[in-house]
Design an enzyme around this catalytic site. Sequence first.
Site: not given
Ligand code: RNT
Ligand code: ZN
Length: 418
Positions: A186, A225, A227, A258, A261, A285, A293, A295, A325
């Site tokens: 990513w 990956e 986003k 993810d 994303h 993820h 996003d 997390d 993630d």
């Molecule tokens: C970022 C991505 C990525 C990171 C990690 C730390 O938006 O989700 O995967 O969160 O690699």
């Molecule tokens: Zn991610």
Amino acid sequence: MKTELINQAYAVARERYAEWGVDTEQVLRQLQDFHLSMHCWQADDVAGFEVQAGAMSGGIQSTGNYPGKARNIDELRSDVLMAQSLIPGEHRLNLHEIYGDFQGKVVDRDEVDASYFQSWMEWAREHNTKLDFNSSSFSHPKSGSLSLANPDEGIRHFWIEHTRRCREIANAMGEAQNDPCIMNLWVHDGCKDVSVNHALYRNLLKQSLDEIFATPQPMMKDCIEGKVFGIGLESFTVGSHDFYTAYAAANDKILTIDTGHYHPTESPADKVSAVLPFVKELMLHVSRPVRWDSDHVTIMDDPTQELFSEIVRAQALDRVHYGLDFFDGSINRIGAYVIGSRAAQKCMCRALLEPQSLLARHELAGEGYKLLALLEELKAMPWQAVYDEFCLRNDVPVGSDFLTEIERYEQTVTSKRG
Ligand code: RNT
Ligand code: ZN
């Protein structure tokens, strides 16, 4: 919780599910074979161990300042083992390049090699776990807003070299563990404001990826990956979902989904059956976006449940790698791991407990009301008793009993960290 009570509840659940033609013993076996790839970066808010580490950048952010984050490799290893001791089953560990064992040495991203991960490979073998890997384009003086898509050839080649080396490291890990290491790529590349060079950046990213992937690395697998946007890079993302979906399909790469994303009304779960006819495997993820996003720690919410149900319904269990993630710095970080990992397992447990053929038959027979009725009934079926039994058989605390363990670890270990 009393063992006897758990066993009794499970015996009832087993019969209830059997009435629907679902074998809970089979589900327990499947759960045992469900391995999460636990992300190392929840333990320290994505800081890593580079001697020269600077501020976090690259459009991602961990918020919160809960005491006790891991400050070095030993603390992180200890935290991960602590978390794993409270999560049933066997799980992998997903490392970012910045988590190498640099031994006090300044090692720039284009100088890294497998020697800095030797101790990780030994640690993994000792603890019967397997490693996955990630290149790291963020939090570096050369990160800027463009890395692999940078028109500056010097910077672009710096990141190509980094990513190439990461694939070699991943391959070494795969060889050491005799099981392919899954490496996620990513990069944060994008623009804060309007840009007229979209095609240029995307062509550069494609060119960089082609160069990076040109060398075969048989004991690792590449995933890519995309986003929607990153902080400070709100207007344009080079590696968008369309870009990587097309790249993965055309180049036989694993696509990473993810769950944080996508646009808020877009369903990550719906991607599963849409892309599986074109890509061999998926990497997840699993995360939780709150308005963006963010997390947040994964919980049993509808999007996560839908995602796992879609994988089971598509009979794609063995075509998916199950990464997590999230990185919440505002709560106990061991707690975050355990809650998020168990939530993912519970969603999988519920997904596996669905009487699939029965539901499918109703739908194909045009009996929509029966399908709807059964899906509603399933929500209140005793899946929790099956998950509790799973915990019990794996000798980890059942239900909220894990809180006591985390509290003890906090009192004796993490709260002592400065
Ligand atoms: C970022 C991505 C990525 C990171 C990690 C730390 O938006 O989700 O995967 O969160 O690699
Ligand atoms: Zn991610």
